[in-house]
Design a protein around this motif. Structure first.
Motif, PDB file in Angstrom:
ATOM      1  N   GLN A   1     -10.033   1.429 -10.473  1.00  0.00           N
ATOM      2  CA  GLN A   1      -8.921   1.020  -9.616  1.00  0.00           C
ATOM      3  C   GLN A   1      -9.398   0.327  -8.338  1.00  0.00           C
ATOM      4  N   ALA A   2     -10.659   0.565  -7.960  1.00  0.00           N
ATOM      5  CA  ALA A   2     -11.214  -0.111  -6.779  1.00  0.00           C
ATOM      6  C   ALA A   2     -11.398  -1.606  -7.011  1.00  0.00           C
ATOM      7  N   ARG A   3     -11.265  -2.055  -8.256  1.00  0.00           N
ATOM      8  CA  ARG A   3     -11.359  -3.488  -8.564  1.00  0.00           C
ATOM      9  C   ARG A   3     -10.029  -4.193  -8.267  1.00  0.00           C
ATOM     10  N   ILE A   4      -9.282  -3.623  -7.375  1.00  0.00           N
ATOM     11  CA  ILE A   4      -7.917  -4.023  -7.047  1.00  0.00           C
ATOM     12  C   ILE A   4      -7.735  -5.520  -6.825  1.00  0.00           C
ATOM     13  N   PHE A   5      -8.636  -6.154  -6.088  1.00  0.00           N
ATOM     14  CA  PHE A   5      -8.411  -7.558  -5.726  1.00  0.00           C
ATOM     15  C   PHE A   5      -8.702  -8.496  -6.890  1.00  0.00           C
ATOM     16  N   GLY A   6      -9.558  -8.052  -7.815  1.00  0.00           N
ATOM     17  CA  GLY A   6      -9.725  -8.800  -9.049  1.00  0.00           C
ATOM     18  C   GLY A   6      -8.477  -8.738  -9.901  1.00  0.00           C
ATOM     19  N   PHE A   7      -7.855  -7.541  -9.985  1.00  0.00           N
ATOM     20  CA  PHE A   7      -6.619  -7.390 -10.742  1.00  0.00           C
ATOM     21  C   PHE A   7      -5.491  -8.207 -10.118  1.00  0.00           C
ATOM     22  N   MET A   8      -5.377  -8.144  -8.796  1.00  0.00           N
ATOM     23  CA  MET A   8      -4.313  -8.887  -8.125  1.00  0.00           C
ATOM     24  C   MET A   8      -4.492 -10.392  -8.276  1.00  0.00           C
ATOM     25  N   SER A   9      -5.742 -10.850  -8.224  1.00  0.00           N
ATOM     26  CA  SER A   9      -5.973 -12.297  -8.309  1.00  0.00           C
ATOM     27  C   SER A   9      -5.561 -12.845  -9.672  1.00  0.00           C
TER      28      SER A   9
ATOM     29  N   ILE B   1       3.056  -4.073  -1.562  1.00  0.00           N
ATOM     30  CA  ILE B   1       2.467  -4.730  -0.393  1.00  0.00           C
ATOM     31  C   ILE B   1       2.176  -6.189  -0.691  1.00  0.00           C
ATOM     32  N   LEU B   2       1.584  -6.445  -1.868  1.00  0.00           N
ATOM     33  CA  LEU B   2       1.277  -7.820  -2.267  1.00  0.00           C
ATOM     34  C   LEU B   2       2.539  -8.675  -2.297  1.00  0.00           C
ATOM     35  N   LYS B   3       3.599  -8.163  -2.880  1.00  0.00           N
ATOM     36  CA  LYS B   3       4.849  -8.924  -2.995  1.00  0.00           C
ATOM     37  C   LYS B   3       5.479  -9.182  -1.624  1.00  0.00           C
ATOM     38  N   THR B   4       5.376  -8.214  -0.731  1.00  0.00           N
ATOM     39  CA  THR B   4       5.924  -8.389   0.619  1.00  0.00           C
ATOM     40  C   THR B   4       5.173  -9.490   1.368  1.00  0.00           C
ATOM     41  N   ILE B   5       3.857  -9.492   1.251  1.00  0.00           N
ATOM     42  CA  ILE B   5       3.042 -10.524   1.899  1.00  0.00           C
ATOM     43  C   ILE B   5       3.380 -11.897   1.337  1.00  0.00           C
ATOM     44  N   LEU B   6       3.521 -11.988   0.023  1.00  0.00           N
ATOM     45  CA  LEU B   6       3.892 -13.250  -0.611  1.00  0.00           C
ATOM     46  C   LEU B   6       5.235 -13.755  -0.092  1.00  0.00           C
ATOM     47  N   LYS B   7       6.199 -12.848   0.001  1.00  0.00           N
ATOM     48  CA  LYS B   7       7.550 -13.233   0.442  1.00  0.00           C
ATOM     49  C   LYS B   7       7.533 -13.794   1.854  1.00  0.00           C
TER      50      LYS B   7
ATOM     51  N   GLN C   1      -4.189  -3.978   4.601  1.00  0.00           N
ATOM     52  CA  GLN C   1      -3.061  -3.053   4.555  1.00  0.00           C
ATOM     53  C   GLN C   1      -3.187  -1.933   3.516  1.00  0.00           C
ATOM     54  N   VAL C   2      -4.196  -1.981   2.669  1.00  0.00           N
ATOM     55  CA  VAL C   2      -4.346  -0.943   1.646  1.00  0.00           C
ATOM     56  C   VAL C   2      -5.568  -0.083   1.932  1.00  0.00           C
ATOM     57  N   ASP C   3      -5.498   1.162   1.530  1.00  0.00           N
ATOM     58  CA  ASP C   3      -6.620   2.098   1.652  1.00  0.00           C
ATOM     59  C   ASP C   3      -7.104   2.421   0.254  1.00  0.00           C
ATOM     60  N   ILE C   4      -8.293   1.931  -0.103  1.00  0.00           N
ATOM     61  CA  ILE C   4      -8.818   2.153  -1.448  1.00  0.00           C
ATOM     62  C   ILE C   4     -10.009   3.112  -1.437  1.00  0.00           C
ATOM     63  N   SER C   5     -10.188   3.822  -0.341  1.00  0.00           N
ATOM     64  CA  SER C   5     -11.383   4.657  -0.177  1.00  0.00           C
ATOM     65  C   SER C   5     -11.468   5.787  -1.200  1.00  0.00           C
ATOM     66  N   GLN C   6     -10.336   6.206  -1.742  1.00  0.00           N
ATOM     67  CA  GLN C   6     -10.329   7.304  -2.710  1.00  0.00           C
ATOM     68  C   GLN C   6     -10.092   6.823  -4.139  1.00  0.00           C
ATOM     69  N   TYR C   7     -10.118   5.519  -4.358  1.00  0.00           N
ATOM     70  CA  TYR C   7      -9.846   4.972  -5.691  1.00  0.00           C
ATOM     71  C   TYR C   7     -11.041   5.189  -6.625  1.00  0.00           C
ATOM     72  N   SER C   8     -10.747   5.281  -7.907  1.00  0.00           N
ATOM     73  CA  SER C   8     -11.799   5.318  -8.918  1.00  0.00           C
ATOM     74  C   SER C   8     -12.507   3.966  -8.942  1.00  0.00           C
TER      75      SER C   8
ATOM     76  N   MET D   1      -0.193   0.332 -14.736  1.00  0.00           N
ATOM     77  CA  MET D   1      -1.640   0.380 -14.941  1.00  0.00           C
ATOM     78  C   MET D   1      -2.433   0.623 -13.662  1.00  0.00           C
ATOM     79  N   HIS D   2      -1.828   0.336 -12.503  1.00  0.00           N
ATOM     80  CA  HIS D   2      -2.559   0.420 -11.238  1.00  0.00           C
ATOM     81  C   HIS D   2      -1.712   1.168 -10.209  1.00  0.00           C
ATOM     82  N   GLU D   3      -1.966   0.947  -8.941  1.00  0.00           N
ATOM     83  CA  GLU D   3      -1.232   1.632  -7.872  1.00  0.00           C
ATOM     84  C   GLU D   3       0.008   0.835  -7.497  1.00  0.00           C
ATOM     85  N   SER D   4       1.172   1.409  -7.759  1.00  0.00           N
ATOM     86  CA  SER D   4       2.437   0.709  -7.569  1.00  0.00           C
ATOM     87  C   SER D   4       2.633   0.236  -6.127  1.00  0.00           C
TER      88      SER D   4
END
Length: 269
Positions: free
Chosen positions: A195-203, A131-137, A185-192, A123-126
């Motif tokens: 998809q720019a709601r990335i941190f809401g989705f991750m949370s 990156i999220l999983k690596t930071i968590l680890k 660590q992420v570049d969201i400058s070109q996201y729709s 559904m989002h950017e793989s």
């Protein structure tokens, strides 16, 4: 018990007339409209990040500016509200009773036809989830991401919950510590816009992980949802998909990803 039954809003709706809620206007720094309720652009805040952090800007504001005044924190949205077991409005008495037997309450879990990890990747950017999983680890190695994300298809959505103040404080430390690192660590400058709601989705995934990892006595509650046509739906337990993950050893092909995305999008409506 002093309860902050928060309701997050970004525009006017009838719910603002219900003064039993602790109303917070999110994204207030970017909005010319003043809803005459608590604003997330006062004091210590991240209000301008609302397009990327969604309701988290309201949570951050409450956490940094209001938390010492309350024993319990509950989060609702203007279109999504917790209900009690009888599918009626959740009262302060209901909340107090829940915490006599449970440590936390959340909506009934959503069951996907794929794992939590695969669902995000479809559904989002793989690459962002990697990156999220690596930071968590690295930062929180005790969290069982393999079990709760890679091999699990059940999660709690909408960043909705009820927690005691100390637990809420620890959850916010966890979530914002991780998201602030992902943001670097992420570049969201070109996201729709979506998809720019990335941190809401991750949370959503992080809070679900936090609840499943840290609480044993979890209460599930139904929620009411008002759609764009002003129709009210009641969401309870999702029995459409069995409670196990459909694990695949290799990434899905683009065609399979597209098909699954269509299926999951239609299921969520």
């Amino acid at each position: 018990m002093n309860i902050a039954n928060i309701c997050i809003s970004h525009k006017y709706s009838d719910i603002l007339e219900d003064d039993s809620f602790f109303h917070v206007q999110v994204g207030a720094a970017n909005n010319q409209t003043d809803l005459s309720i608590h604003r997330d652009d006062q004091g210590d805040n991240i209000s301008r990040k609302n397009p990327n952090y969604c309701e988290l800007t309201g949570l951050y504001w409450f956490w940094k500016n209001e938390l010492p005044n309350y024993d319990v924190v509950v989060l609702n949205h203007y279109r999504r509200l917790f209900l009690n077991d009888d599918e009626e409005k959740l009262s302060y008495q209901d909340i107090e009773k829940i915490f006599q037997s449970y440590d936390v309450f959340v909506p009934y879990p959503k069951h996907y036809p794929v794992s939590i990890t695969q669902q995000y990747q479809i559904m989002h950017e793989s690459k962002d989830f990697d990156i999220l999983k690596t930071i968590l680890k690295v930062k929180y190695p005790a969290y069982d991401v393999e079990t709760l994300w890679d091999n699990n298809n059940k999660g709690y959505l909408y960043n909705m919950f009820g927690m005691k103040a100390d637990d809420f404080n620890q959850a916010m430390i966890f979530v914002f510590d991780i998201l602030s690192e992902v943001e670097k660590q992420v570049d969201i400058s070109q996201y729709s816009v979506q998809q720019a709601r990335i941190f809401g989705f991750m949370s959503e995934r992080l809070l679900s992980l936090y609840v499943q990892q840290n609480f044993k006595k979890i209460k599930h509650l139904p929620i009411s949802f008002v759609d764009n046509e002003e129709k009210v739906h009641i969401f309870k337990e999702n029995k459409g998909v069995n409670d196990f993950a459909y694990k695949c050893q290799k990434p899905f092909s683009p065609l399979v990803n597209k098909t699954l995305k269509t299926v999951m999008t239609s299921r969520s409506k």
